[in-house]
Scaffold this motif. Sequence first.
Motif, short mmCIF file in Angstrom:
data_model
loop_
_atom_site.label_atom_id
_atom_site.label_comp_id
_atom_site.label_asym_id
_atom_site.label_seq_id
_atom_site.Cartn_x
_atom_site.Cartn_y
_atom_site.Cartn_z
N THR A 155 0.79 5.98 -9.38
CA THR A 155 1.16 4.62 -8.98
C THR A 155 2.30 4.71 -7.98
OG1 THR A 155 0.54 3.73 -11.14
CG2 THR A 155 2.01 2.39 -9.77
N PRO A 156 2.10 4.23 -6.74
CA PRO A 156 3.16 4.36 -5.74
C PRO A 156 4.35 3.47 -6.04
CG PRO A 156 1.36 3.02 -4.88
CD PRO A 156 0.89 3.56 -6.20
N GLY A 157 5.54 4.00 -5.75
CA GLY A 157 6.75 3.19 -5.84
C GLY A 157 6.87 2.27 -4.63
N ASP A 158 7.93 1.50 -4.61
CA ASP A 158 8.11 0.50 -3.56
C ASP A 158 8.17 1.12 -2.16
OD1 ASP A 158 8.13 -1.46 -5.48
OD2 ASP A 158 10.31 -1.64 -5.55
N ASP A 159 8.68 2.34 -2.07
CA ASP A 159 8.84 2.98 -0.76
C ASP A 159 7.81 4.07 -0.52
OD1 ASP A 159 9.74 4.82 -2.62
OD2 ASP A 159 11.42 5.51 -1.39
N GLU A 160 6.75 4.09 -1.35
CA GLU A 160 5.80 5.20 -1.29
C GLU A 160 4.44 4.78 -0.74
OE1 GLU A 160 6.94 8.45 -4.64
OE2 GLU A 160 5.82 6.70 -5.36
N LEU A 161 3.78 5.74 -0.11
CA LEU A 161 2.40 5.61 0.30
C LEU A 161 1.50 6.08 -0.83
CD1 LEU A 161 2.62 7.39 3.78
CD2 LEU A 161 2.86 4.95 3.35
N LEU A 162 0.34 5.48 -0.95
CA LEU A 162 -0.73 6.01 -1.78
C LEU A 162 -1.74 6.64 -0.82
CD1 LEU A 162 -2.12 6.36 -4.56
CD2 LEU A 162 -3.28 4.19 -4.11
N VAL A 163 -2.03 7.91 -1.03
CA VAL A 163 -2.85 8.66 -0.09
C VAL A 163 -4.06 9.24 -0.82
CG1 VAL A 163 -2.89 10.61 1.53
CG2 VAL A 163 -0.80 9.25 1.25
N ARG A 164 -5.25 9.09 -0.21
CA ARG A 164 -6.45 9.74 -0.73
C ARG A 164 -6.57 11.09 -0.03
NH1 ARG A 164 -10.31 8.78 -4.08
NH2 ARG A 164 -9.62 6.61 -4.33
N ALA A 165 -6.59 12.14 -0.82
CA ALA A 165 -6.57 13.49 -0.27
C ALA A 165 -7.85 13.80 0.50
CB ALA A 165 -6.38 14.51 -1.38
N VAL A 166 -7.69 14.51 1.60
CA VAL A 166 -8.80 15.06 2.36
C VAL A 166 -8.96 16.55 2.04
CG1 VAL A 166 -9.63 15.61 4.68
CG2 VAL A 166 -8.59 13.38 4.22
N ALA A 167 -7.84 17.28 2.06
CA ALA A 167 -7.92 18.73 1.85
C ALA A 167 -6.53 19.28 1.57
CB ALA A 167 -8.52 19.42 3.09
N VAL A 168 -6.50 20.48 1.02
CA VAL A 168 -5.27 21.28 0.93
C VAL A 168 -5.59 22.68 1.43
CG1 VAL A 168 -4.13 20.01 -0.93
CG2 VAL A 168 -5.70 21.88 -1.49
#
Length: 351
Positions: A23-36
């Motif tokens: 769950t993202p905080g107020d200053d955070e992005l939520l990102v769907r991963a592509v790769a590592v």
Amino acid sequence: MRALTVEPGRANSAQVEDVPDPTPGDDELLVRAVAVGVCGTDKEIARGEYGWAPPGRPRLVLGHESLGRVEHAPAGSDFSPGDLVVGVVRRPDPEPCGACAHGEWDMCRNGRYTERGIKSLDGFASQLWTTPAAYTVPVDDRLGPAGVLTEPTSVVAKAWEQVDRTGDRAWFAPRTVLVTGAGPIGLLAAMIGVQRGLDVHVLDRVTEGVKPELVASLGATYHHGSLADAARTARPDVVIEATGVGSVAFDAMAETGSYGIVCLTGVSPRGRTLQIDAGALNRELVLENDVVVGSVNANMRHYRAAADHLAQADVAWLRRLITTTVPLGDFATAFDQGGDDVKVVISLEDS
């Protein structure tokens, strides 16, 4: 969601498991991963050699070479849904030393920094991850999967910055660079050297295959003999050492031109003994005004520089650095193949 986790300190404990969605905080992005991306650090953590789980938890989500697309961005940030981004690995300690307090957390003086996927912070090898907008860097969308090279490129962007800052002690106008090692780090260091307009030479042990081809495609010169032979041809003003082989590192110190700079980026294994003529090496460094500097990790400035370098690069060339892409469920293959010589990527799309 699915994530690749490990119990730090216990060999062969890596596994794919279901973990709660973040769950993202107020200053955070939520990102769907592509790769590592997978490097030697990931393999060492998987072997139980080191690594630290987040406080109060037994397991750590792996992965520090990230790439993902923004799903949610906080209001007022510079990001929008769909942006291709990477997360910065290292974060300053909560009671920052002087370096961390000035945004130079890659130079932390007290060792209390944290690192995504390595030290006390979950990494990016999960289907979703969050990251503060202040520790996120956008990458050129045309890079696609090659954007996963941003973190390793940040390492060599810092190395080149260290060379520049060392050279600023006096007049410095380098013309020739020798990069030792044609793994991903060495090739990316060579790429930046070419972008700088330098005469770039790359030394590696293999005689044929993708490494010589990639060097030639850059317009650089490939060598596969001894370092001394390569140096006789190149007489480098700068050596960027990317093998971590102790003997190569010491040989490099004696093979630069006058007022030469050797930047060490490869980490040598412990327990190997070398016999060197310390007096001759000392004499060489002093009488030639030579410098040897170590460089590791990166801060926000280096990530942004890395994104700029990749945006200038030939995307087809960058994608050839990624030798294998495997699905999350086949992570064991990535650990078998990935490391310092090849770049293996774990895909998290549709995992």
